[in-house]
Design a protein around this motif. Sequence first.
Motif, PDB file in Angstrom:
ATOM      1  N   ALA A 164      -6.675   7.292  21.001  1.00 55.79           N
ATOM      2  CA  ALA A 164      -5.550   6.391  21.042  1.00 55.79           C
ATOM      3  C   ALA A 164      -5.589   5.294  20.102  1.00 55.79           C
ATOM      4  CB  ALA A 164      -5.040   5.932  22.480  1.00 55.79           C
ATOM      5  N   THR A 165      -6.758   4.494  20.372  1.00 54.03           N
ATOM      6  CA  THR A 165      -7.251   3.277  19.760  1.00 54.03           C
ATOM      7  C   THR A 165      -7.843   3.439  18.309  1.00 54.03           C
ATOM      8  OG1 THR A 165      -9.323   3.145  20.558  1.00 54.03           O
ATOM      9  CG2 THR A 165      -7.729   2.090  21.966  1.00 54.03           C
ATOM     10  N   GLY A 166      -8.302   4.725  18.169  1.00 58.99           N
ATOM     11  CA  GLY A 166      -8.649   5.054  16.621  1.00 58.99           C
ATOM     12  C   GLY A 166     -10.108   4.351  16.388  1.00 58.99           C
ATOM     13  N   GLN A 222      -6.200  16.231  21.272  1.00 59.40           N
ATOM     14  CA  GLN A 222      -5.344  15.233  20.889  1.00 59.40           C
ATOM     15  C   GLN A 222      -5.173  15.329  19.351  1.00 59.40           C
ATOM     16  OE1 GLN A 222      -3.984  13.440  23.003  1.00 59.40           O
ATOM     17  NE2 GLN A 222      -2.537  12.964  21.545  1.00 59.40           N
ATOM     18  N   GLY A 223      -6.250  15.836  18.452  1.00 59.47           N
ATOM     19  CA  GLY A 223      -5.863  15.868  17.052  1.00 59.47           C
ATOM     20  C   GLY A 223      -4.949  16.995  16.870  1.00 59.47           C
ATOM     21  N   SER A 224      -4.739  18.148  17.789  1.00 64.43           N
ATOM     22  CA  SER A 224      -3.688  19.119  17.547  1.00 64.43           C
ATOM     23  C   SER A 224      -2.418  18.542  18.028  1.00 64.43           C
ATOM     24  CB  SER A 224      -4.117  20.217  18.381  1.00 64.43           C
ATOM     25  OG  SER A 224      -5.367  20.882  17.673  1.00 64.43           O
ATOM     26  N   ILE A 225      -2.680  17.938  19.164  1.00 66.07           N
ATOM     27  CA  ILE A 225      -1.218  17.102  19.688  1.00 66.07           C
ATOM     28  C   ILE A 225      -0.509  16.414  18.466  1.00 66.07           C
ATOM     29  CG2 ILE A 225      -0.429  15.536  21.142  1.00 66.07           C
ATOM     30  CD1 ILE A 225      -0.732  18.124  22.643  1.00 66.07           C
ATOM     31  N   ASN A 226      -1.238  15.514  18.026  1.00 66.05           N
ATOM     32  CA  ASN A 226      -0.869  14.599  16.858  1.00 66.05           C
ATOM     33  C   ASN A 226      -0.262  15.351  15.656  1.00 66.05           C
ATOM     34  OD1 ASN A 226      -1.396  12.563  18.674  1.00 66.05           O
ATOM     35  ND2 ASN A 226      -3.154  12.007  17.542  1.00 66.05           N
ATOM     36  N   ALA A 227      -1.167  16.430  15.173  1.00 59.94           N
ATOM     37  CA  ALA A 227      -0.756  17.248  14.115  1.00 59.94           C
ATOM     38  C   ALA A 227       0.527  17.972  14.448  1.00 59.94           C
ATOM     39  CB  ALA A 227      -1.904  17.979  13.571  1.00 59.94           C
ATOM     40  N   MET A 228       0.822  18.226  15.361  1.00 65.46           N
ATOM     41  CA  MET A 228       2.018  19.252  15.721  1.00 65.46           C
ATOM     42  C   MET A 228       2.885  18.616  16.650  1.00 65.46           C
ATOM     43  SD  MET A 228       3.100  22.098  14.373  1.00 65.46           S
ATOM     44  CE  MET A 228       1.479  22.611  13.940  1.00 65.46           C
TER      45      MET A 228
END
Length: 298
Positions: free
Chosen positions: A44-46, A123-129
């Motif tokens: 979330a913060t990167g 979370q990467g998959s959530i953000n990408a889709m």
Amino acid sequence: MTPPEHTDDVHELLLAQTDRATTGALTDPAVVAAVVAVERLVVATGSTDAHVLRDALLGRPVPGSDEAQVAELLAEGRSHVAAGLIRRATGQAVDAGVVNPASGGYEITTDATLLRAAVRAAQGSINAMPYYGARYGARGSRFATTDSAWLLSLAGLSAERAIQQVEWLSRVLAARGMPTWLLEIHLDALVSEVQSVAGEHAVGSLPVGAAALAGTRRQHVDDDLMRSADLWADAALGDALPVPHTGALLAAAIADERAGVTRDDSSLVDWLTDPERVSASTAAAVRAVRQRILDEAR
């Protein structure tokens, strides 16, 4: 809400994980919850900087992050760590319920390094889709994390057994509106995350599972048709596109139906054309794209 008697313990457990130095198998449910909570803040913060993560845990603004999202994740993380402390006190073992109470308590990896990789991949998959967030919200994010951690527990299985388990999960998810293609690309992301922190050996049979899903899909909808479907949907719908990658999602759901993974693609199509979410003209355009894909699919 965190019970008052646990507030200090929860706070200390979370702060203790900001250096992300814990490794090896975890047996304490509260520590598992803290590891996951902090890693979700990493995404979330990167940032992996311990000072940044401490600021987030202390409620201080973190530049470039969504303050509301960070606050929501922090509240949820505190709740899970508090529940983990109760599990610790009663001698309960670690399972998915530690970080996803709605999961039903299935097995997850307890290796700290792999658990962090599972969170990042999820979370990467959530953000990408964006479809995940639009349809399933925060619940989808929690299940993505625990499903990832469960998938990592399959790495040591034989290729045949791992494929069986991955295909079982694909059927469960597809019936809930998540075409198998989404699991296929998520497995690729999970493998990549694990390889980056634990090496080739740690992924075990997971790449075979991803390849099996892709192979089945391509018998009916190949990669070229997936890309074409996205272009058709973008051109037909423009700004009215229900979610990014609408075309690929439609194509993937058709592949599942053709492969016998699902009886039909209604779970996805009904959501994409829901009159409470989209106009009649948008719904008609979605159905027209679907028909074009059907005409091209094998």
